[in-house]
Design a protein around this motif. Structure first.
Motif, short mmCIF file in Angstrom:
data_model
loop_
_atom_site.label_atom_id
_atom_site.label_comp_id
_atom_site.label_asym_id
_atom_site.label_seq_id
_atom_site.Cartn_x
_atom_site.Cartn_y
_atom_site.Cartn_z
N LYS A 1 16.23 -10.91 25.14
CA LYS A 1 15.30 -9.88 25.61
C LYS A 1 15.79 -8.51 25.17
O LYS A 1 16.99 -8.20 25.29
N GLN A 2 14.87 -7.68 24.69
CA GLN A 2 15.25 -6.34 24.23
C GLN A 2 15.59 -5.45 25.43
O GLN A 2 14.96 -5.53 26.48
N ARG A 3 16.60 -4.63 25.24
CA ARG A 3 16.98 -3.68 26.29
C ARG A 3 15.85 -2.68 26.50
O ARG A 3 15.11 -2.34 25.59
N GLY A 4 15.73 -2.19 27.73
CA GLY A 4 14.69 -1.22 28.03
C GLY A 4 14.95 0.12 27.37
O GLY A 4 16.07 0.44 26.97
N GLN A 5 13.90 0.92 27.25
CA GLN A 5 14.00 2.26 26.69
C GLN A 5 14.21 3.27 27.82
O GLN A 5 13.56 3.20 28.87
N LEU A 6 15.13 4.21 27.61
CA LEU A 6 15.34 5.29 28.56
C LEU A 6 14.50 6.48 28.11
O LEU A 6 14.74 7.05 27.04
N ILE A 7 13.52 6.86 28.93
CA ILE A 7 12.62 7.96 28.62
C ILE A 7 13.00 9.15 29.49
O ILE A 7 12.91 9.09 30.73
N ILE A 8 13.45 10.23 28.86
CA ILE A 8 13.88 11.43 29.59
C ILE A 8 12.78 12.47 29.44
O ILE A 8 12.52 12.98 28.34
N LEU A 9 12.10 12.76 30.55
CA LEU A 9 10.88 13.57 30.53
C LEU A 9 11.11 14.92 31.19
O LEU A 9 11.62 14.98 32.31
N SER A 10 10.75 15.99 30.48
CA SER A 10 10.88 17.34 31.03
C SER A 10 9.61 18.14 30.77
O SER A 10 8.75 17.73 29.99
N GLY A 11 9.55 19.30 31.40
CA GLY A 11 8.42 20.20 31.18
C GLY A 11 8.32 21.17 32.33
O GLY A 11 8.88 20.94 33.41
#
Length: 202
Positions: A3-13
């Motif tokens: 299984k592929q590792r999850g993506q870390l999404i770093i969200l700003s604004g």
């Protein structure tokens, strides 16, 4: 197949750009996408539950975890600590879950530097005028607070060039679709699939 590792999404604004609304819309469409739960020393409000809205810790426990380097980032706001638990995030990623961290621009840079990975996405309003209108319509801030948020927004917008992607939040549905498209594209990156290719060649 591994299984592929999850993506870390770093969200700003900036405040008023609609980060939270876009995140909620994207997670509603995608059961494999989760918003990271922060830890805090403030007391639960209303129907808030430990481990759901926040991990609620007392000050001594939080400070002990700081010493143990248990947070990806943390800050003290209005006499209360807030932080992103490292173990919680890494466990979800190892399980293949895509994780969103909604964080300010300083925290985003800290996390990327500390972990060495993560997809930086900046949520921007379509215009300064629209941003001000959204802040006014929230009816939660005084005029002075709105002016401060607008001043901070200009500082934050200057940091957008350091992000991997910029999503202009004109409509929530389109911004959420853009966020999901980025996550799908990142899952298809060569570096994220080399183990699968190598497995087939063994």
């Amino acid at each position: 197949m591994k299984k592929q590792r999850g993506q870390l999404i770093i969200l700003s604004g900036p405040s008023g750009a609609g980060k939270g609304t876009v995140c909620q819309a994207a997670t509603a469409h995608n059961p494999n996408l989760k918003i990271s739960i922060s830890a805090t020393t403030r007391a639960p409000r209303g129907a808030e539950r430990d481990g759901v809205e926040y991990f609620f810790l007392d000050k001594a426990d939080f400070e002990k975890k700081i010493e143990e380097n248990a947070f990806l980032e943390y800050a003290k706001v209005h006499d209360h600590y807030y932080g992103t638990p490292k173990a919680h995030v890494l466990q979800m990623l190892d399980e293949g879950t895509d994780v969103i961290l909604e964080i300010d621009v300083q925290g985003a840079a800290q996390i990327k530097e500390k972990l060495g990975f993560g997809v930086l996405i900046f949520i921007a309003p379509p215009s300064i005028e629209v941003l001000k209108k959204r802040l006014v319509n929230r009816k939660t801030d005084s005029d002075a607070q709105i002016q401060l948020r607008m001043k901070n927004a200009l500082t934050e917008l200057k940091q957008a060039e350091h992000y991997d992607y910029v999503i202009v939040n004109d409509t929530v549905d389109q911004a959420a679709a853009d966020l999901e498209a980025i996550i799908r594209a990142e899952r298809c990156r060569t570096q994220n699939n080399l183990e699968i290719i190598e497995e087939m060649l063994m």
